[in-house]
Design an enzyme around this catalytic site. Structure first.
Site, PDB file in Angstrom:
ATOM      1  N   ALA A   1      13.074  -7.315  14.472  1.00  0.00           N
ATOM      2  CA  ALA A   1      13.441  -6.954  15.846  1.00  0.00           C
ATOM      3  C   ALA A   1      14.431  -5.791  15.864  1.00  0.00           C
ATOM      4  O   ALA A   1      14.324  -4.873  16.693  1.00  0.00           O
ATOM      5  CB  ALA A   1      14.034  -8.162  16.561  1.00  0.00           C
TER       6      ALA A   1
ATOM      7  N   TYR B   1      14.794  -3.519  13.459  1.00  0.00           N
ATOM      8  CA  TYR B   1      14.065  -2.325  13.013  1.00  0.00           C
ATOM      9  C   TYR B   1      13.233  -1.746  14.154  1.00  0.00           C
ATOM     10  O   TYR B   1      13.214  -0.528  14.383  1.00  0.00           O
ATOM     11  CB  TYR B   1      13.163  -2.666  11.826  1.00  0.00           C
ATOM     12  N   ASP B   2      12.517  -2.620  14.872  1.00  0.00           N
ATOM     13  CA  ASP B   2      11.677  -2.153  15.979  1.00  0.00           C
ATOM     14  C   ASP B   2      12.503  -1.474  17.059  1.00  0.00           C
ATOM     15  O   ASP B   2      12.094  -0.457  17.631  1.00  0.00           O
ATOM     16  CB  ASP B   2      10.898  -3.330  16.580  1.00  0.00           C
TER      17      ASP B   2
ATOM     18  N   SER C   1      -1.929   2.438  10.917  1.00  0.00           N
ATOM     19  CA  SER C   1      -1.144   1.229  11.150  1.00  0.00           C
ATOM     20  C   SER C   1      -1.207   0.890  12.631  1.00  0.00           C
ATOM     21  O   SER C   1      -1.533   1.754  13.461  1.00  0.00           O
ATOM     22  CB  SER C   1       0.319   1.421  10.715  1.00  0.00           C
TER      23      SER C   1
ATOM     24  N   LYS D   1      -2.208 -11.550  14.629  1.00  0.00           N
ATOM     25  CA  LYS D   1      -1.600 -10.531  13.778  1.00  0.00           C
ATOM     26  C   LYS D   1      -1.083 -11.185  12.506  1.00  0.00           C
ATOM     27  O   LYS D   1      -0.212 -12.044  12.555  1.00  0.00           O
ATOM     28  CB  LYS D   1      -0.449  -9.835  14.518  1.00  0.00           C
TER      29      LYS D   1
ATOM     30  N   ARG E   1      -1.772   0.087   1.383  1.00  0.00           N
ATOM     31  CA  ARG E   1      -1.929   1.187   2.333  1.00  0.00           C
ATOM     32  C   ARG E   1      -1.114   2.408   1.928  1.00  0.00           C
ATOM     33  O   ARG E   1      -1.545   3.547   2.096  1.00  0.00           O
ATOM     34  CB  ARG E   1      -1.507   0.741   3.732  1.00  0.00           C
TER      35      ARG E   1
ATOM     36  N   GLU F   1      -5.340  -7.963   5.187  1.00  0.00           N
ATOM     37  CA  GLU F   1      -3.921  -8.211   4.964  1.00  0.00           C
ATOM     38  C   GLU F   1      -3.740  -9.323   3.935  1.00  0.00           C
ATOM     39  O   GLU F   1      -4.305 -10.407   4.068  1.00  0.00           O
ATOM     40  CB  GLU F   1      -3.266  -8.633   6.284  1.00  0.00           C
TER      41      GLU F   1
END
Length: 240
Positions: free
Chosen positions: A16, A18-19, A64, A98, A119, A155
């Site tokens: 949270a 970081y976002d 992404s 997700k 990736r 993933e």
């Protein structure tokens, strides 16, 4: 923070935080385009591959997911989808859970798994073929064959029971426990010794395809159905 999250696995901060910092940076760059630099997290996917692994070039770029945090943003996204499709008619969407782990690209030649890579920066990633082969959810050979050359994408993740068991083992061994299942999965897939990966009970869910996807399906729902028939593990989805 980006290198810590994508490359080193242990996080410097929670998702949270970081976002929120990422959104603040994106807003600042939108208002002041002259501040955007080539190495900004807003113009890069992931982070450069680690020098500890063989670098593998993807046959087609790996993107992404964009984060949407407001009603206005999701409405704009839906409008953009219709514009890209060239019409104003209603669009059907596939809702998928997700999975928060490590994005992986699986390369199949004539139906056989020959290469697996993270990736990385979207153009090339870290070769982790031996580690991926330890996960039962990845078919070594495709049941339905598919095109001569195909990139399956998904993933690598760790279930909560597997995460709890791993942290118990870490503590008993006097080692630092992992912060969350995402970092545990990422760290496990990026082991130099595949035997370590094998002990950590990882899972893998396929959600798409790169090179060769056009030979499998013309919609996301049909693609997931095809991947399932090929014996990939796929999530339950809902069409809306």
């Amino acid at each position: 923070p980006q290198i810590a999250y994508y490359v080193d696995a242990p996080p410097m901060m929670d998702d949270a935080t970081y976002d929120a910092l990422y959104d603040e940076l994106a807003a600042t760059e939108a208002a002041h385009a002259e501040l955007v630099t080539p190495d900004s997290p807003t113009v890069r996917v992931g982070a450069p591959p680690s020098d500890a692994f063989r670098k593998v070039r993807h046959l087609s770029p790996m993107g992404s997911l964009d984060k949407v945090t407001t009603d206005e943003a999701i409405v704009k996204w839906a409008d953009d989808v219709r514009k890209r499709l060239g019409g104003e008619e209603d669009v059907a969407y596939v809702i998928e859970p997700k999975i928060d782990g490590l994005a992986v690209n699986l390369r199949y030649e004539h139906g056989h798994l020959v290469m697996a890579a993270t990736r990385g920066d979207g153009g090339s990633g870290e070769g982790v073929t031996d580690n991926i082969r330890t996960i039962a959810d990845n078919p070594w050979e495709l049941e339905e064959g598919g095109p001569e050359l195909l990139e399956g994408r998904g993933e690598g993740d760790m279930s909560r029971p597997a995460f709890a068991a791993l942290n118990r083992a870490q503590i008993e061994a006097g080692a630092q426990p992992f912060a969350n299942p995402r970092n545990a999965a990422a760290g496990s897939l990026r082991q130099l010794d595949a035997r370590v990966t094998a002990r950590r009970r990882l899972s893998f869910f396929a959600y798409g395809a790169g090179f060769g996807a056009e030979h499998l399906a013309t919609s996301q729902s049909a693609l997931l159905a095809t991947l399932g028939r090929m014996h990939f593990a796929v999530q339950e989805t809902r069409l809306v």
